[in-house]
Each structure stands twice: as C-alpha cells, then as structure tokens.
Write an enzyme that holds these catalytic residues in place. Structure first.
Site, PDB file in Angstrom:
ATOM      1  CG  HIS A  56     -20.827 -71.492  16.234  1.00  0.00           C
ATOM      2  ND1 HIS A  56     -20.320 -70.550  15.391  1.00  0.00           N
ATOM      3  CD2 HIS A  56     -22.119 -71.657  15.875  1.00  0.00           C
ATOM      4  CE1 HIS A  56     -21.261 -70.150  14.547  1.00  0.00           C
ATOM      5  NE2 HIS A  56     -22.367 -70.813  14.825  1.00  0.00           N
TER       6      HIS A  56
HETATM    7  C1  UD1 Z   1     -26.955 -71.194  17.976  1.00  0.00           C
HETATM    8  C2  UD1 Z   1     -27.746 -71.487  16.697  1.00  0.00           C
HETATM    9  C3  UD1 Z   1     -26.806 -71.447  15.501  1.00  0.00           C
HETATM   10  C4  UD1 Z   1     -26.038 -70.141  15.460  1.00  0.00           C
HETATM   11  C5  UD1 Z   1     -25.332 -69.910  16.793  1.00  0.00           C
HETATM   12  C6  UD1 Z   1     -24.678 -68.573  16.771  1.00  0.00           C
HETATM   13  C7  UD1 Z   1     -29.636 -73.038  16.795  1.00  0.00           C
HETATM   14  C8  UD1 Z   1     -30.065 -74.414  16.534  1.00  0.00           C
HETATM   15  N1  UD1 Z   1     -28.319 -72.820  16.749  1.00  0.00           N
HETATM   16  O1  UD1 Z   1     -26.025 -72.238  18.159  1.00  0.00           O
HETATM   17  O2  UD1 Z   1     -27.566 -71.551  14.316  1.00  0.00           O
HETATM   18  O3  UD1 Z   1     -25.099 -70.190  14.416  1.00  0.00           O
HETATM   19  O4  UD1 Z   1     -26.290 -69.944  17.851  1.00  0.00           O
HETATM   20  O5  UD1 Z   1     -23.798 -68.363  17.806  1.00  0.00           O
HETATM   21  O6  UD1 Z   1     -30.441 -72.187  17.036  1.00  0.00           O
HETATM   22  N2  UD1 Z   1     -24.200 -71.216  25.841  1.00  0.00           N
HETATM   23  C9  UD1 Z   1     -23.716 -70.476  26.883  1.00  0.00           C
HETATM   24  N3  UD1 Z   1     -24.096 -69.180  26.979  1.00  0.00           N
HETATM   25  C10 UD1 Z   1     -24.933 -68.583  26.095  1.00  0.00           C
HETATM   26  C11 UD1 Z   1     -25.435 -69.347  25.051  1.00  0.00           C
HETATM   27  C12 UD1 Z   1     -25.063 -70.657  24.933  1.00  0.00           C
HETATM   28  O7  UD1 Z   1     -22.940 -70.966  27.707  1.00  0.00           O
HETATM   29  O8  UD1 Z   1     -25.224 -67.377  26.254  1.00  0.00           O
HETATM   30  C13 UD1 Z   1     -23.754 -72.624  25.714  1.00  0.00           C
HETATM   31  C14 UD1 Z   1     -24.667 -73.611  26.410  1.00  0.00           C
HETATM   32  O9  UD1 Z   1     -23.862 -74.626  26.928  1.00  0.00           O
HETATM   33  C15 UD1 Z   1     -25.493 -74.155  25.268  1.00  0.00           C
HETATM   34  C16 UD1 Z   1     -24.530 -74.112  24.103  1.00  0.00           C
HETATM   35  O10 UD1 Z   1     -23.732 -72.955  24.319  1.00  0.00           O
HETATM   36  O11 UD1 Z   1     -25.962 -75.432  25.519  1.00  0.00           O
HETATM   37  C17 UD1 Z   1     -25.196 -74.016  22.742  1.00  0.00           C
HETATM   38  O12 UD1 Z   1     -26.113 -72.939  22.668  1.00  0.00           O
HETATM   39  P1  UD1 Z   1     -27.350 -72.967  21.630  1.00  0.00           P
HETATM   40  O13 UD1 Z   1     -28.039 -71.665  21.621  1.00  0.00           O
HETATM   41  O14 UD1 Z   1     -28.187 -74.178  21.873  1.00  0.00           O
HETATM   42  O15 UD1 Z   1     -26.672 -73.241  20.263  1.00  0.00           O
HETATM   43  P2  UD1 Z   1     -25.435 -72.543  19.586  1.00  0.00           P
HETATM   44  O16 UD1 Z   1     -24.377 -73.553  19.373  1.00  0.00           O
HETATM   45  O17 UD1 Z   1     -25.095 -71.303  20.314  1.00  0.00           O
HETATM   46  N1  UDP Z   2     -19.123 -62.007  16.365  1.00  0.00           N
HETATM   47  C1  UDP Z   2     -18.842 -61.177  17.447  1.00  0.00           C
HETATM   48  N2  UDP Z   2     -17.927 -61.609  18.362  1.00  0.00           N
HETATM   49  C2  UDP Z   2     -17.273 -62.791  18.262  1.00  0.00           C
HETATM   50  C3  UDP Z   2     -17.582 -63.633  17.164  1.00  0.00           C
HETATM   51  C4  UDP Z   2     -18.538 -63.203  16.248  1.00  0.00           C
HETATM   52  O1  UDP Z   2     -19.370 -60.074  17.555  1.00  0.00           O
HETATM   53  O2  UDP Z   2     -16.457 -63.119  19.133  1.00  0.00           O
HETATM   54  C5  UDP Z   2     -20.156 -61.567  15.398  1.00  0.00           C
HETATM   55  C6  UDP Z   2     -19.724 -61.566  13.953  1.00  0.00           C
HETATM   56  O3  UDP Z   2     -19.134 -60.328  13.595  1.00  0.00           O
HETATM   57  C7  UDP Z   2     -21.034 -61.781  13.232  1.00  0.00           C
HETATM   58  C8  UDP Z   2     -21.825 -62.668  14.177  1.00  0.00           C
HETATM   59  O4  UDP Z   2     -21.201 -62.516  15.454  1.00  0.00           O
HETATM   60  O5  UDP Z   2     -21.704 -60.549  13.064  1.00  0.00           O
HETATM   61  C9  UDP Z   2     -21.809 -64.109  13.742  1.00  0.00           C
HETATM   62  O6  UDP Z   2     -22.401 -64.888  14.719  1.00  0.00           O
HETATM   63  P1  UDP Z   2     -22.150 -66.450  14.878  1.00  0.00           P
HETATM   64  O7  UDP Z   2     -20.903 -66.834  14.182  1.00  0.00           O
HETATM   65  O8  UDP Z   2     -22.299 -66.745  16.312  1.00  0.00           O
HETATM   66  O9  UDP Z   2     -23.428 -67.084  14.174  1.00  0.00           O
HETATM   67  P2  UDP Z   2     -23.753 -67.518  12.671  1.00  0.00           P
HETATM   68  O10 UDP Z   2     -23.520 -66.346  11.806  1.00  0.00           O
HETATM   69  O11 UDP Z   2     -22.891 -68.682  12.353  1.00  0.00           O
HETATM   70  O12 UDP Z   2     -25.171 -67.933  12.726  1.00  0.00           O
END
Ligand code: UD1
Ligand code: UDP
Length: 381
Positions: free
Chosen positions: A220
């Site tokens: 991601h």
């Molecule tokens: C965010 C965090 C990242 C973290 C990740 C974990 C920031 C800058 N980024 O990234 O550090 O590792 O979460 O998963 O805070 N979207 C949906 N549904 C949701 C949420 C998001 O469809 O419930 C889609 C939307 O199109 C959105 C995109 O995902 O624009 C990105 O979501 P966003 O929260 O901005 O950043 P992440 O890539 O999820």
């Molecule tokens: N995780 C989950 N379901 C998934 C993928 C990840 O429950 O399909 C959990 C994983 O076990 C970990 C956390 O989500 O606890 C990690 O989140 P993510 O990778 O979104 O964020 P990051 O750690 O990179 O900030």
C-alpha cells in the site's frame, strides 16, 4: 485522569486495543476513544473494534480520505473542537499516520500533553509521508514511548531529553498475544482449521486449504502502488513467484484503486486476490504463512514475532530491529531480487530470528503505569 485515545487508520486500532484493556483496570483513568475516520470501510475500521474487543468510539470525527493537507486539516479542525470541549489531561496518539500528526499539533497548541506510542522510529526517507508525521509528532510529544533501541537512539540524537523517553516495548505484539485465544475459534468458524473461505476478486469464493503452503502479499505504500512502472515491476515478480507457491493478496483500498486505474487486474489471475481481512483472520494466516511479502510497517514486526520470514518491498525500514534480530529482509523493488529472495525461502533458507527485547505483552501495563505515576517529561523510575 481523562485521556483521549486517538486512532484513525487500520494500523492504529491494534495499538489502542491493549491500552483500552489495561486502562479498564483503573477507575482513576477515563479513556475517551476518538476515531478520526481516516479509514472508514468496514474491513479497514469497524471489524477491528469487533475483533479486538474495543468499545465503540465515544467520538467519531468522520474526516475520510483526501490529499495530505486536506485530511490533516480536517482532523485538526474537528479534533481541536473536541479537545476544547472535553479538556483531556493527556492525548495519546499512536503510529505515524496523518491523524497522529494532526492530533499532536492541535493538542500541543492547546497545552494538552501528547503521549506518542511508537515514538522515535526513523526511515530517514523524506519521501515517505510517515517520516514527516513521526518527526513532527515526536517534537511535540511529552511522553515518547519507544518500541526498540533505535527509537531511543534517534530521539537522543535529535536532542530529546532522557526523561521524556520511555522504552516500553511493542504494543502491536501485545495485540497479537491478547488475540491468541480468539484466532483458532475464528478459523474454525470460517470453515475449519484447515480450510478458509476466500472471496476472490470479490466475485467468486474458493475454499483454500491452509495446509498447502502459501505466502501473503500486502502492498500500500504510495511509492510502490501509485507509480505504474514500480507497481508493474513488483506485480511481475509476484506473478512469477505464484508459479511456485499460493499467494494470498488481501488488497488495500489504495492498491485496489490504483490497480483498477492502471488496468492491471488481469495480471493477478494466478493470485488469491481478496478484500482486506479482519484482524483475527489475518494474524492467523500470517502466523501460518511460509513467508510474507509486504511494504507494511507493522507486518515487519508481526512476522518477526511469529518467526515467519518477511521480505520487505522497500529500500529502507524505520524498524531496524526486525532486520538485526528478526526475520525481516529488505528486497527493494527490483524484480529479480524479489524473486531470488522468495525462492531462497522456498529452498529452506528463510531468516530465523529472535524476539526483540520487551516485545512481551506488558507494554500497555508499562505505558499506563508511566502515565499514572509520572508528570509529563519526567521519568517514572
Ligand atoms: C494510511 C497511512 C499510512 C498507513 C496506512 C495503513 C497516512 C499518510 N498514510 O495510508 O501511513 O501505513 O494508512 O493502511 O496517514 N480508502 C478507502 N477506504 C478506506 C480508507 C481508504 O477506499 O477506508 C482509499 C481511498 O481511496 C483513499 C486511499 O485509500 O484515498 C488512501 O487512504 P489514506 O488514508 O489517505 O492513506 P493510506 O494509503 O490508507
Ligand atoms: N492487517 C489486517 N488485515 C489485512 C492486512 C493487514 O488485519 O488484510 C493488519 C496487520 O496484521 C497489521 C496491520 O494491519 O496489524 C498493518 O496495517 P497496515 O499494513 O495497513 O499499516 P502499516 O503497518 O504499514 O502502517
């Protein structure tokens, strides 16, 4: 003590879960759970409250997605109103997402002490939005709760006084330990310990036999998924690897969006592409995986705890202990390297590691003890 416990995105929920559980033991603490709404899909948010037994948030800010400024700004606007209204004694933030940064800024300006759980981690990569979030949050925090020695060193080097730094261990590991007794029943509920029902491409379901070796992929990071060439390179490597082992790919919504936009979905026919999984299912699968390919921060730690080899599809990590002591290896985004290292694992040469200090399930206890018995910026000892 009135405390705001702030969470907004998927990796935050498993970090507040153990804190809520610990705080429930003390009648003198009143935790107010604030969900910013940065993540909002059921499988990115609500399911974690269910799986981790976290009470429904007391306050939901509903900020949703947006560009960095917009999302951070919305959290600031809404959080400021809530802090003014409720006047917490401490605001606890976790991790490194935009909600963490936004909360730290407004709390600090309202003179409410900020406690940062997972402080001090540094990738030294300015192109990662999380690096900015971590650095600014740490500068503004009075309590810096660290997970590994590198965090302590980074903070000291940046001039943080020792009294603010508290090496408490890893809260994510505590979430796993707390959930252990629930993962097996959940798998049974889903079709037996050996089989799990996976809904592929959200279209058809298949029964996947957990006894057949499999690897898990999660992706991601914007640097990997928002750039078409990088994404194609990574997926080409993955498709190659899927000739030798089943690959389960619970797809993050950002990645789903980009794969559709870049019209790459048909590349993934040989993978088990599924929606993001709930916490219990996911850690059950992670623990049993032959190896994990990921760019996640938290999963580098979880795999080290499980002793499952992890190949991190990034050039750097803010969690070096997972490489020094754990099962993690950086493979970057080079197609050949990703394939080569995966094959080494399949040939039996996966990294074997040990569990880093204080990843022992007592982190929440240490944090709560410090919050209760020390004033901001001072040592509890
Ligand atoms: C965010 C965090 C990242 C973290 C990740 C974990 C920031 C800058 N980024 O990234 O550090 O590792 O979460 O998963 O805070 N979207 C949906 N549904 C949701 C949420 C998001 O469809 O419930 C889609 C939307 O199109 C959105 C995109 O995902 O624009 C990105 O979501 P966003 O929260 O901005 O950043 P992440 O890539 O999820
Ligand atoms: N995780 C989950 N379901 C998934 C993928 C990840 O429950 O399909 C959990 C994983 O076990 C970990 C956390 O989500 O606890 C990690 O989140 P993510 O990778 O979104 O964020 P990051 O750690 O990179 O900030």
């Amino acid at each position: 003590m009135k405390l705001f416990l702030v969470a907004g995105a998927r990796p935050n929920f498993m970090k507040i879960g153990p804190l809520v559980k610990e705080m429930e033991k003390f009648k003198e603490i009143k935790p107010v759970i604030v969900h910013t709404g940065q993540h909002y899909d059921y499988e990115m948010s609500a399911i974690f409250f269910k799986d981790l037994d976290i009470p429904k948030p007391h306050i939901y800010l509903g900020v949703g997605s947006g560009l960095h400024g917009e999302q951070t700004g919305k959290v600031m606007i809404e959080m400021e109103k809530q802090i003014i209204k409720h006047r917490p004694d401490v605001v606890v933030v976790v991790g490194d997402v935009n909600s963490t940064l936004a909360t730290a800024i407004v709390a600090s300006k309202l003179y409410v002490p900020v406690a940062h759980v997972e402080a001090g981690l540094r990738s030294f990569d300015k192109t990662m939005p999380e690096e900015t979030n971590r650095k600014v949050t740490d500068v503004l925090s009075e309590y810096l709760f660290t997970t590994e020695e590198s965090g302590n060193e980074n903070l000291r080097r940046e001039g943080v006084v020792d009294e603010k730094i508290h090496f408490v261990g890893n809260i994510m590991i505590e979430a796993i330990i707390n959930a252990k007794c629930k993962t097996q029943p959940r798998l049974t509920e889903l079709g037996g310990v050996q089989n799990i029902k996976l809904s592929i491409n959200n279209l058809q379901s298949t029964i996947f036999n957990l006894k057949s070796p499999y690897a898990i992929l999660t992706l991601h990071r914007p640097s990997n998924v928002d750039n078409r060439d990088n994404l194609i390179r990574i997926l080409d490597a993955i498709v190659e690897i899927s000739r030798k082992i089943h690959l389960i790919f619970p797809m993050h919504p950002r990645t789903s969006k980009m794969i559709r936009e870049f019209k790459l979905l048909e590349k993934l026919n040989s993978l088990y592409v599924i929606k993001p999984l709930g916490y219990l299912e996911f850690i059950a699968l992670e623990e049993r995986a032959k190896f994990v390919l990921t760019d996640s921060g938290g999963m580098q730690e979880e795999t080290t705890y499980f002793g499952v080899p992890c190949l991190t599809i990034r050039e750097n990590t803010e969690r070096p202990v997972t490489i020094i002591k754990g099962t993690n290896k950086l493979v970057g985004t080079n197609k050949e390297k990703i394939i080569e290292e995966s094959y080494k694992i399949l040939d039996g040469y996966g990294k074997k590691g040990s569990i880093p200090p204080l990843w022992d399930g007592k982190t929440a206890e240490r944090i709560v003890d410090i919050l209760l018995h020390s004033s901001p910026g001072s040592s509890a000892e």
